[in-house]
Design an enzyme around this catalytic site. Structure first.
Site, PDB file in Angstrom:
ATOM      1  N   LYS B 186       0.845  -1.197   0.000  1.00 47.50           N
ATOM      2  CA  LYS B 186       0.000   0.000   0.000  1.00 47.50           C
ATOM      3  C   LYS B 186       0.874   1.239   0.000  1.00 47.50           C
ATOM      4  O   LYS B 186       2.008   1.204   0.482  1.00 47.50           O
ATOM      5  CB  LYS B 186      -0.975   0.007   1.184  1.00 47.50           C
ATOM      6  CG  LYS B 186      -0.429   0.040   2.586  1.00 47.50           C
ATOM      7  CD  LYS B 186       0.017   1.357   3.146  1.00 47.50           C
ATOM      8  CE  LYS B 186      -1.008   2.453   3.011  1.00 47.50           C
ATOM      9  NZ  LYS B 186      -0.412   3.721   3.614  1.00 47.50           N
ATOM     10  N   THR B 197       8.999   3.450   2.884  1.00 39.86           N
ATOM     11  CA  THR B 197       7.880   4.353   3.127  1.00 39.86           C
ATOM     12  C   THR B 197       6.520   3.856   2.668  1.00 39.86           C
ATOM     13  O   THR B 197       5.801   4.541   1.949  1.00 39.86           O
ATOM     14  CB  THR B 197       8.156   5.709   2.510  1.00 39.86           C
ATOM     15  OG1 THR B 197       9.543   5.943   2.591  1.00 39.86           O
ATOM     16  CG2 THR B 197       7.458   6.784   3.273  1.00 39.86           C
ATOM     17  N   GLU B 283      -0.397   9.944  -4.008  1.00 36.22           N
ATOM     18  CA  GLU B 283      -1.586  10.745  -3.731  1.00 36.22           C
ATOM     19  C   GLU B 283      -1.795  11.811  -4.795  1.00 36.22           C
ATOM     20  O   GLU B 283      -0.935  12.655  -5.026  1.00 36.22           O
ATOM     21  CB  GLU B 283      -1.505  11.363  -2.331  1.00 36.22           C
ATOM     22  CG  GLU B 283      -2.002  10.370  -1.293  1.00 36.22           C
ATOM     23  CD  GLU B 283      -1.852  10.849   0.132  1.00 36.22           C
ATOM     24  OE1 GLU B 283      -2.502  10.256   0.995  1.00 36.22           O
ATOM     25  OE2 GLU B 283      -1.097  11.794   0.381  1.00 36.22           O
ATOM     26  N   ASN B 411      -4.358  16.121   1.006  1.00 36.35           N
ATOM     27  CA  ASN B 411      -3.567  16.328   2.217  1.00 36.35           C
ATOM     28  C   ASN B 411      -3.898  17.614   2.959  1.00 36.35           C
ATOM     29  O   ASN B 411      -3.372  17.853   4.040  1.00 36.35           O
ATOM     30  CB  ASN B 411      -2.083  16.280   1.874  1.00 36.35           C
ATOM     31  CG  ASN B 411      -1.674  14.851   1.584  1.00 36.35           C
ATOM     32  OD1 ASN B 411      -1.781  14.005   2.454  1.00 36.35           O
ATOM     33  ND2 ASN B 411      -1.269  14.585   0.353  1.00 36.35           N
TER      34      ASN B 411
END
Lengths: 416, 416
Positions: B186, B197, B283, B411
């Site tokens: 993921k 990360t 993202e 974000n």
């Protein structure tokens, strides 16, 4: 130098023209398409000056930096010429064009071209159109003035995507002698100063040795321009120069003289004002973010930690959203590469609307989300981080801005 | 290990359940509000496995990492339990809750809790709600399956803002013995692997010693997960684990055995597939960016340079805008901290729509802007950088994505 040294400084108008012996001007020469945007400027002294500069640490350096370095080898200069719209970097005839800019300035002023510093900012990789600058020489000469209009024209001419000009000046006393210092700067993307990732030109009428001036410049950059981060990109063309005319009449400052610290503090304070404006006007930014770290093992460690926080895309996006997401602050501290104890960290957000402590002993505290939103909706946000890894007085700060839709928009198609 | 070692690998379905001896499952337990989003999963082996892992290099580490490290001290494990929606980091009762997750897994499987690895991903700083996981134990046990549905459920349960699941498996031969390897992972923000990360869980039925497995894991991470950059933020909870059941029937692989390189290559290839998906699904991302640097002084130097390019906000924004702004590529190479000669750099952009050489000998080349736009409008963009600083075969690459409005949106308010 003591961080607590306070000097009586009075803000004055006039920017780089405020100190005795300086003129400045700026015009639209045609490098940029928009005819109402000035794109070349000149700052000059009536006498030979002590001069110092620091430059980008990027391995890829603009041609103007190489030329300026050569011209500054003797620690003396009389003028700065700068264009916006083209960085003259990785482009054909780079140094030749940078030298040509110095010649144009030298002819306008009737001085030696080796006494001219040159800077460029704008797109990388395209040949600098030198003819427009040559053709604008007369207009540039006519634009020169010793009053605030001259500094204003220069401050406007160096702007790229900046939304407002950055210009300050102040007067202060050295042993009872009135001295002045003034400066202009431009941002506003590609800002991750390693030296200063931007252009800043400062003038002063202080009398100072070249060596002392160079040390003062380096010291001032460390805690001001070098702490800013807009996007983590270190530009190829950063330059921060100081010209000191020596006309104020003070006894010459050397590195060992008691007034060296006073001058360094005044210079640092001016750089701080310009730095705050640079961060506040980061590309697309809506907020100035200051992170101050207390209790680190050294001021340098504190600055590295603070800069990691203001550089984090996730922290920057959270600030844009007025979201008190302190976990991202801890995360950014954690990967800064500086040792500290995560179990003793305290984090407080504050602004004009109040403060909110969100983390103590490395753990979240319950807080009023509505109050936190109010605190973070202001346009100047402070993130105070207290470690218990060193002395509580040890302090370092960094400046940044939020990450916004407009940053993406501005940089998604910069060249066109 | 030779970069050119080619092994015959056949893609197969089944993800982490493809190798012999593994089951997996996942359910919605209630940590996340959205009831249709699975938020806890279990991957388990029918026998004790050789196990290895690498973790985030962030100083602030999630509690699950500390527990997993302890449980892996003997190089053996049988299961991984993982939740999404809460990182169990900088939060009260962190290690106690991580241990409790291991107990829950151990009870479901009838194994020792010290044989369980645990991972968490999600918001930092809030206490992990352990009761929903306890209450979901029965459902989680029922969800376990040895077919592709089990892996699919697990791959979905670990997703956070990921927009698609990351899951691959393949079969290959070791000295004529058929072996299998499968993995899930993921992303998708806070991706700047220093180790990896992100979360990645891999299973294999290869028989291998704990030491050889650990070395293979470390080597594979170096050129795959550790080369990804989504936003430069290294998460507190990154973990990449491998469970090797040894049921394939091959002779045990040691670090000195000739088949060690073969296994490392297969593992690396699987990690590359997962890494490309992680970068592509960064993202807000619309494009996968691969930067490959040739002719550096070492593969490590090449990787550092490549990573600097894919990490640059300005390069990422330019790719979003399909803008062949190669000056930003040179700029990012220049501040990577690796020595090279800027005067010999060549840069080529290419994609399925063709290629465009934009820079040669450190200088811009004329190119057709329309053609360049077509090349960069594709959703997989390659940036090929050739230096002349070392051997042309020396090679390193990094993976990233573009910077978009949606990154800022996602974000700007993650917690709510």
């Amino acid at each position: 130098m003591s961080e607590n040294l306070k000097i009586n400084q009075t803000p004055i108008p006039g920017g780089v023209c405020a100190p005795k012996g300086f003129i400045a001007g700026g015009v639209h020469c045609g490098i940029r398409r928009n005819q109402s945007k000035k794109d070349v400027c000149l700052i000059a002294a009536e006498c030979e000056c002590t001069a110092a500069a620091v430059y980008t640490q990027n391995l890829v350096k603009g041609a103007p930096l190489a030329v300026t370095k050569r011209h500054l080898e003797n620690g003396r200069a009389r003028a700065v010429i700068c264009n916006s719209g083209n960085a003259n970097t990785c482009a054909p005839w780079g140094e030749a064009h940078a030298e040509a800019m110095c010649q144009i300035a030298a002819e306008i002023l009737g001085i030696d071209e080796n006494d001219v510093m040159v800077a460029s900012t704008g797109v990388i990789g395209q040949e600098l159109p030198i003819d427009p600058i040559k053709s604008a020489a007369d207009a540039l000469r006519i634009s020169l003035s010793a009053d605030e209009n001259g500094s204003d024209a220069a401050a406007n001419a160096i702007m790229t995507t900046d939304t407002f000009k950055k210009e300050y000046a102040c007067s202060f006393a050295l042993n009872g002698v009135e001295c002045k210092i003034g400066g202009i700067a431009k941002g506003s993307g590609m800002i991750n100063p390693n030296m200063a990732t931007m252009l800043a030109f400062i003038t002063t009428d202080v009398k100072i040795t070249p060596q002392a001036l160079q040390t003062a410049v380096r010291n001032a950059a460390k805690s001001t321009f070098n702490t800013i981060c807009v996007d983590g990109d270190t530009s190829t063309n950063d330059m921060f120069t100081v010209l000191a005319s020596g006309l104020a009449g003070n006894r010459e400052i050397t590195e060992n003289s008691p007034l060296f610290d006073v001058f360094t503090r005044v210079l640092t304070d001016l750089c701080t004002l310009l730095s705050r404006d640079l961060a506040r006007d980061g590309e697309g930014a809506t907020k100035l973010i200051t992170c101050a770290v207390y209790g680190a093992s050294s001021p340098e460690a504190a600055r590295v930690l603070a800069k990691s926080v203001v550089s984090s895309s996730l922290v920057k996006a959270a600030m844009f959203g007025s979201d008190a997401n302190w976990g991202r602050v801890l995360c950014a501290l954690g990967y800064a590469g500086v040792d500290f104890d995560p179990e003793t960290v305290e984090v407080v957000f504050f602004s004009e609307a109040g403060q909110v402590k969100v983390c103590e002993s490395g753990r979240g505290l319950p807080f009023d989300e509505e109050h936190a939103k109010r605190v973070l909706r202001e346009d100047e946000i402070n993130i105070k981080v207290s470690l218990q890894s060193g002395s509580p007085e040890i302090f370092g700060a960094a400046l940044g801005c939020d990450l916004t839709y407009d940053y993406v928009k501005i940089n998604g198609d910069y060249r066109t």
